[in-house]
Design an enzyme around this catalytic site. Structure first.
Site, PDB file in Angstrom:
ATOM      1  N   ASP A  22       0.522  -1.180   0.119  1.00  0.00           N
ATOM      2  CA  ASP A  22       0.151  -0.187   0.293  1.00  0.00           C
ATOM      3  C   ASP A  22       0.593   1.189   0.002  1.00  0.00           C
ATOM      4  O   ASP A  22       1.325   1.865   0.942  1.00  0.00           O
ATOM      5  CB  ASP A  22      -1.160   0.082   1.079  1.00  0.00           C
ATOM      6  CG  ASP A  22      -1.829   0.949   1.224  1.00  0.00           C
ATOM      7  OD1 ASP A  22      -2.180   1.527   0.637  1.00  0.00           O
ATOM      8  OD2 ASP A  22      -2.621   1.353   2.741  1.00  0.00           O
ATOM      9  N   ASP A  26      -4.712   3.438   2.148  1.00  0.00           N
ATOM     10  CA  ASP A  26      -5.703   3.355   2.542  1.00  0.00           C
ATOM     11  C   ASP A  26      -6.127   2.128   2.787  1.00  0.00           C
ATOM     12  O   ASP A  26      -7.156   1.482   2.818  1.00  0.00           O
ATOM     13  CB  ASP A  26      -6.831   3.764   1.382  1.00  0.00           C
ATOM     14  CG  ASP A  26      -5.897   3.392   0.238  1.00  0.00           C
ATOM     15  OD1 ASP A  26      -5.138   1.983   0.301  1.00  0.00           O
ATOM     16  OD2 ASP A  26      -6.410   3.424  -0.990  1.00  0.00           O
ATOM     17  N   ASP A  30      -2.242  -0.688  -3.767  1.00  0.00           N
ATOM     18  CA  ASP A  30      -2.039  -0.554  -5.067  1.00  0.00           C
ATOM     19  C   ASP A  30      -1.053  -0.031  -5.713  1.00  0.00           C
ATOM     20  O   ASP A  30       0.186  -0.212  -5.036  1.00  0.00           O
ATOM     21  CB  ASP A  30      -2.527   1.370  -4.626  1.00  0.00           C
ATOM     22  CG  ASP A  30      -1.745   1.792  -3.389  1.00  0.00           C
ATOM     23  OD1 ASP A  30      -0.019   1.846  -3.097  1.00  0.00           O
ATOM     24  OD2 ASP A  30      -2.078   2.443  -2.722  1.00  0.00           O
ATOM     25  N   ASP A  99      -3.554  -8.916 -16.943  1.00  0.00           N
ATOM     26  CA  ASP A  99      -3.850  -9.857 -16.852  1.00  0.00           C
ATOM     27  C   ASP A  99      -5.522  -9.648 -17.890  1.00  0.00           C
ATOM     28  O   ASP A  99      -5.974  -8.770 -18.002  1.00  0.00           O
ATOM     29  CB  ASP A  99      -4.627 -10.036 -15.479  1.00  0.00           C
ATOM     30  CG  ASP A  99      -4.620 -12.055 -15.179  1.00  0.00           C
ATOM     31  OD1 ASP A  99      -5.732 -12.268 -15.913  1.00  0.00           O
ATOM     32  OD2 ASP A  99      -4.184 -12.394 -14.238  1.00  0.00           O
ATOM     33  N   ASP A 200      -6.807 -15.170 -19.041  1.00  0.00           N
ATOM     34  CA  ASP A 200      -7.250 -15.651 -17.723  1.00  0.00           C
ATOM     35  C   ASP A 200      -8.780 -16.941 -18.216  1.00  0.00           C
ATOM     36  O   ASP A 200      -9.142 -16.469 -19.187  1.00  0.00           O
ATOM     37  CB  ASP A 200      -8.357 -14.614 -17.125  1.00  0.00           C
ATOM     38  CG  ASP A 200      -9.146 -15.174 -15.836  1.00  0.00           C
ATOM     39  OD1 ASP A 200      -8.267 -16.202 -14.846  1.00  0.00           O
ATOM     40  OD2 ASP A 200     -10.262 -15.487 -16.049  1.00  0.00           O
ATOM     41  N   GLU A 254      -4.247 -19.363 -19.502  1.00  0.00           N
ATOM     42  CA  GLU A 254      -4.141 -20.658 -18.671  1.00  0.00           C
ATOM     43  C   GLU A 254      -5.645 -21.178 -19.066  1.00  0.00           C
ATOM     44  O   GLU A 254      -5.968 -21.259 -19.021  1.00  0.00           O
ATOM     45  CB  GLU A 254      -4.804 -19.665 -17.214  1.00  0.00           C
ATOM     46  CG  GLU A 254      -5.320 -20.163 -16.034  1.00  0.00           C
ATOM     47  CD  GLU A 254      -6.260 -19.664 -15.259  1.00  0.00           C
ATOM     48  OE1 GLU A 254      -6.068 -19.937 -13.856  1.00  0.00           O
ATOM     49  OE2 GLU A 254      -7.477 -18.622 -15.210  1.00  0.00           O
ATOM     50  N   HIS A 326      -1.976 -16.973  -7.235  1.00  0.00           N
ATOM     51  CA  HIS A 326      -2.439 -16.085  -6.841  1.00  0.00           C
ATOM     52  C   HIS A 326      -4.300 -17.417  -6.695  1.00  0.00           C
ATOM     53  O   HIS A 326      -5.067 -17.221  -5.419  1.00  0.00           O
ATOM     54  CB  HIS A 326      -3.568 -15.136  -6.980  1.00  0.00           C
ATOM     55  CG  HIS A 326      -4.114 -15.351  -8.138  1.00  0.00           C
ATOM     56  ND1 HIS A 326      -3.495 -15.455  -9.097  1.00  0.00           N
ATOM     57  CD2 HIS A 326      -5.191 -15.180  -8.854  1.00  0.00           C
ATOM     58  CE1 HIS A 326      -4.493 -16.027 -10.132  1.00  0.00           C
ATOM     59  NE2 HIS A 326      -5.602 -15.569 -10.085  1.00  0.00           N
ATOM     60  N   ASP A 327      -3.952 -18.603  -7.152  1.00  0.00           N
ATOM     61  CA  ASP A 327      -5.187 -18.824  -6.870  1.00  0.00           C
ATOM     62  C   ASP A 327      -5.029 -20.772  -6.587  1.00  0.00           C
ATOM     63  O   ASP A 327      -5.612 -21.999  -6.003  1.00  0.00           O
ATOM     64  CB  ASP A 327      -5.368 -19.915  -8.388  1.00  0.00           C
ATOM     65  CG  ASP A 327      -5.919 -18.794  -8.909  1.00  0.00           C
ATOM     66  OD1 ASP A 327      -7.247 -17.932  -8.307  1.00  0.00           O
ATOM     67  OD2 ASP A 327      -6.245 -18.537 -10.354  1.00  0.00           O
TER      68      ASP A 327
HETATM   69  C1  GLC Z   1      -9.041 -17.849 -12.795  1.00  0.00           C
HETATM   70  C2  GLC Z   1      -8.276 -16.748 -12.079  1.00  0.00           C
HETATM   71  C3  GLC Z   1      -8.629 -16.955 -10.206  1.00  0.00           C
HETATM   72  C4  GLC Z   1     -10.426 -16.047 -11.056  1.00  0.00           C
HETATM   73  C5  GLC Z   1     -11.247 -16.967 -11.883  1.00  0.00           C
HETATM   74  C6  GLC Z   1     -11.878 -16.663 -13.016  1.00  0.00           C
HETATM   75  O1  GLC Z   1      -8.443 -19.168 -12.400  1.00  0.00           O
HETATM   76  O2  GLC Z   1      -6.972 -16.990 -12.052  1.00  0.00           O
HETATM   77  O3  GLC Z   1      -8.667 -15.686  -9.781  1.00  0.00           O
HETATM   78  O4  GLC Z   1     -11.046 -15.983  -9.741  1.00  0.00           O
HETATM   79  O5  GLC Z   1     -10.036 -17.477 -13.374  1.00  0.00           O
HETATM   80  O6  GLC Z   1     -11.556 -15.490 -13.868  1.00  0.00           O
END
Ligand code: GLC
Length: 547
Positions: A22, A26, A30, A99, A200, A254, A326-327
């Protein structure tokens, strides 16, 4: 324009913006925070950044529900901050990829608002089906996040398809106008200087005609009718021909559920439509297809996944290498050991960084961040986690259900990056939007900067070696002792250079396995987790030898 394939020499760093840093106090990460940390990212040896979505979004899926594709969310600093970050990257010789989330939009996107009111040309931008609110659903497909894949829209008086959350309606990619919109978005960012896209769930964008029912049994019912659908290659080829071929850019797709043979249809360097693929097999050594069906960690499964992709793509396509994003929950908490977090963190780094491909690091991976374990399920933020908690394992005790979430939830890996041991781990001077992992006093960047043997400094060494050595980029890959349940041993070979990687994934001492034909007495040990010259490996010890 000639595609130079610059991405082959790079190492990427993934920023999940809410939790990175950050800059304006806030409590929300960011782009001002990113700007402060560009030198840090570069100091790791990373020369590319992938941003998880930073567009305006109501945040139903932490930004993967986009309300405007051609702007930057003001909470991240808006377009002004973005331009500075982009310039900051390019001034440092770094690349930046965005993304691209076009399987679906947010239901708050203007297109959806117009589509539900049948305002042309948006009427057919989404996948609508007639019916009655209490009548049968158009088919039996499940969404990936929240129950069934259909929700009734009162405004239009029809069902709409959403393969993810209710607030993420699927776009109708069969509509040429929608594809033209996608191209406009791509050109908008590429013309601004962005270097490429992570696409994505792009393998979901073409659904089977007639949206037929699926069998009764499979998890994610419907998937075989929309993953790798009938016109997927046609649409991707169209994006390539009309947009990507005109820029020296990079595309990364992905692909949930894809195997190497099928992946080659997308990424073969002579006939494919995209450059690299995010596959999921490397994430399935301790689960069955999804983190929500956990099993015991199997090193053999991990090795098989790594080796399959290395072997089958060799000479035809380029691997995307990763162990975290992140998943998924944090890798040390899954494939490694929290007790031996430094050692196992290093060994996990070695296990993938010396393979062929382009490595990605996820924020915090380089300091060994571990799973976050809330004491109350209400503390979870993620839509998928909250749904799963409410609907699965209902016969188990509340504590058992919670513990299952610790292992499965994406939120386990979404806590703020631990920069130092001051309040809120130095992530923000305000009130953090999300919980900080209480282990930040021990695990943080500042402490590891000061320690030459830290995991952070080990990542720097490993990345520097990978960049220096021709054999890591271009050598052939070979796995040894495939059946070993405790050691992962692989070599890389060029006529002029040879590399051997030995990793123990055991918490007990192990006799080191050296393949025939590799004489260690003539090798140089270029990287190791321990000072140890014996042939007995310590728990989670790894070594890299060079000839
Ligand atoms: C992909 C992203 C994930 C998201 C999903 C829907 O798997 O990596 O974080 O929630 O798509 O967009």
């Amino acid at each position: 324009m000639e595609r130079t394939r610059w991405y082959k020499d790079m190492v990427f760093y993934q920023i999940w913006p809410r939790s990175f840093k950050d800059g304006d106090g806030d409590g929300m990460g960011d782009l001002w925070g990113v700007l402060e940390k560009l030198d840090y990212i570069q100091s790791l040896g990373c020369d590319g950044i992938w941003f998880s979505p930073i567009y305006p979004s109501p945040g139903a899926d932490c930004g993967y529900d986009i309300a405007d594709y051609m702007d930057i969310d003001p909470q991240f600093g808006g377009m002004e901050a973005f331009r500075q970050v982009l310039k900051g990257c390019h001034d440092r010789g770094m690349k930046l990829i965005m993304d691209l989330v076009v399987n679906h939009t947010s239901d708050e996107h203007d297109w959806f608002q117009k589509s539900r009111r049948r305002i042309d040309p948006y009427t057919d931008y989404y996948i609508w089906r007639p019916g009655t609110p209490d009548g049968p659903l158009p088919n039996n497909w499940d969404s990936n996040f929240e129950g069934k894949a259909w929700t009734w829209d009162e405004v239009r008086g029809e069902w709409y398809l959403h393969l993810f959350a209710v607030k993420q309606p699927d776009l109708n990619m069969d509509n040429q106008l929608v594809r033209e919109e996608v191209k406009k978005i791509l050109r908008f960012w590429l013309d601004m200087g962005v270097d490429g896209f992570r696409e994505d769930v792009i393998t979901y964008i073409s659904k089977k005609d007639g949206l037929p029912n699926d069998h009764i049994f499979p998890i994610y019912k419907g998937m075989r009718h929309y993953n790798h659908g009938p016109r997927i290659h046609q649409y991707l080829a169209e994006f390539k021909r009309d947009v990507f071929d005109h820029y020296d850019c990079f595309t990364l797709a992905e692909a949930p559920l894809v195997w190497p043979k099928q992946a080659l249809k997308y990424i073969d360097e002579t006939s494919g439509q995209i450059d690299m693929m995010i596959q999921f097999q490397c994430q399935c050594a301790d689960c069955l297809f999804t983190d929500y069906l956990p099993t015991r960690f199997s090193l053999r499964r991990m090795k098989k996944a790594f080796s399959d992709w290395q072997n089958k793509l060799a000479g035809r396509a380029w691997n995307m290498l990763y162990i975290e994003n992140h998943d998924h929950p944090r890798i040390i908490s899954r494939y490694g050991s929290e007790k031996y977090w430094v050692e196992s963190g290093k060994t996990l780094a070695v296990s993938y960084l010396f393979q062929q491909g382009t490595p990605f690091l996820y924020q915090g991976q380089e300091i060994g961040m571990q799973n976050w374990r809330p004491e109350d399920p209400e503390m979870y933020e993620d839509v998928q986690t909250r749904y799963n908690y409410a609907h699965s394992n209902l016969k188990k005790s509340p504590q058992e259900r919670l513990e299952k979430m610790w292992r499965s939830s994406r939120d386990s890996a979404r806590t703020p990056v631990q920069w130092d041991d001051t309040e809120n781990a130095g992530f923000t001077t305000g009130k953090p939007w999300f919980y900080v992992n209480p282990n930040y006093k021990e695990i943080n960047v500042a402490a590891q900067e000061a320690d030459p043997d830290s995991l952070l400094n080990f990542y720097r060494k490993a990345i520097a070696l990978r960049k220096e050595l021709e054999v890591v980029r271009h050598g052939t890959y070979r796995e040894h002792f495939r059946r070993s349940k405790t050691q992962y041993v692989y070599s890389r070979e060029l006529p002029t250079q040879r590399l051997l990687v030995i990793c123990s994934f055991s918490d007990r001492p192990q006799k080191m396995k050296v393949p025939k034909g590799f004489d260690l007495t003539t090798a140089q040990r270029i990287l190791s987790t321990h000072e140890n010259d014996t042939s007995i490996l310590h728990p989670y010890e790894s070594r890299v030898y060079l000839w």
